[in-house]
Motif scaffolding. Structure first.
Motif, short mmCIF file in Angstrom:
data_model
loop_
_atom_site.label_atom_id
_atom_site.label_comp_id
_atom_site.label_asym_id
_atom_site.label_seq_id
_atom_site.Cartn_x
_atom_site.Cartn_y
_atom_site.Cartn_z
N MET A 8 -6.13 -16.86 4.14
CA MET A 8 -5.33 -15.85 4.82
C MET A 8 -4.72 -16.41 6.10
N GLY A 9 -5.49 -17.22 6.84
CA GLY A 9 -4.96 -17.85 8.05
C GLY A 9 -3.81 -18.79 7.75
N SER A 64 -1.85 -18.69 5.09
CA SER A 64 -0.67 -17.93 4.65
C SER A 64 0.03 -17.28 5.85
N THR A 65 -0.74 -16.87 6.85
CA THR A 65 -0.16 -16.31 8.07
C THR A 65 0.63 -17.38 8.81
N LYS A 66 0.07 -18.58 8.89
CA LYS A 66 0.75 -19.69 9.57
C LYS A 66 2.02 -20.08 8.82
N ASP A 74 3.91 -18.20 7.21
CA ASP A 74 4.93 -17.17 7.42
C ASP A 74 5.62 -17.31 8.77
N SER A 115 3.94 -17.69 11.89
CA SER A 115 3.16 -17.24 13.04
C SER A 115 2.55 -18.44 13.76
N GLU A 143 -2.38 -16.65 16.14
CA GLU A 143 -2.26 -15.49 15.25
C GLU A 143 -2.89 -15.77 13.89
N ALA A 144 -2.71 -16.99 13.41
CA ALA A 144 -3.31 -17.36 12.12
C ALA A 144 -4.83 -17.37 12.22
N GLY A 202 -6.03 -13.80 12.41
CA GLY A 202 -5.89 -13.23 11.07
C GLY A 202 -6.98 -13.71 10.13
N THR A 216 -9.76 -11.06 8.62
CA THR A 216 -9.87 -10.85 7.18
C THR A 216 -11.09 -11.52 6.58
#
Length: 177
Positions: free
Chosen positions: A25-26, A28-30, A32, A34, A38-39, A42, A46
């Protein structure tokens, strides 16, 4: 020394489930766009709840499986699990009985509120992924495919397990006659 499923503490199962999920999840956040902060947040937000939920669920699953296996020796437990999944019905009544119990525990995960909640969650996640693919990126079709397969398993596996229970039960009653 080999550790069997039932010997693994719940918190180890939580770490095994939560860390990879949080990292995924981290990342995928990065990806995107971020920041790393934030990653990381996240990943923690999660990964920790997911790990705790999976650790609890896995520990309960192990307890149910251990009860279904009974006091069978390790080599017979493996045969019972194979028989619960398919193949020839075991001649040994003890193994057949354990296989029937194992299949019944497996079927239990598809019963009642748990199954309805799983189906509702998979449908919502599938719809969200499809909408994301249409609105933003075709990469969202990858999770849509995953959730579609999970929905199919929610329909297919209970039927398959019921058929196997029927076969194992039929052999039990036939041998008792």
């Amino acid at each position: 020394m080999r550790a069997y499923r039932s010997e693994v503490p719940w918190w180890v199962l939580a770490v095994i489930g939560g860390v990879p999920f949080g990292v995924a999840m981290g990342l995928s956040t990065k990806l995107d766009g971020s920041s790393w902060t934030e990653a990381g947040v996240g990943a923690l937000v999660t990964g920790i709840p997911f790990g705790l939920a999976m650790g609890w669920w896995s520990a309960n699953w192990q307890t149910g499986m251990k009860e279904a296996e009974g006091d069978l020796p390790t080599d017979k437990v493996e045969v019972a699990h194979q028989a619960a999944a398919g193949g020839p019905v075991p001649v040994d009544a003890e193994i057949r009985s354990a296989a029937l119990s194992i299949a019944s525990v497996q079927l239990g995960q598809f019963a009642g509120k748990t199954r309805r909640l799983s189906i509702v969650m998979m449908v919502l996640l599938w719809i969200t992924s499809v909408v994301g693919a249409v609105a933003d990126s075709l990469w969202a079709l990858v999770p849509a495919l995953f959730f579609g397969v999970m929905l199919f398993w929610q329909w297919y596996l209970p039927r398959q397990i019921r058929r196997r229970i029927s076969v194992l039960s039929g052999a039990t009653t036939a041998s008792a006659d």
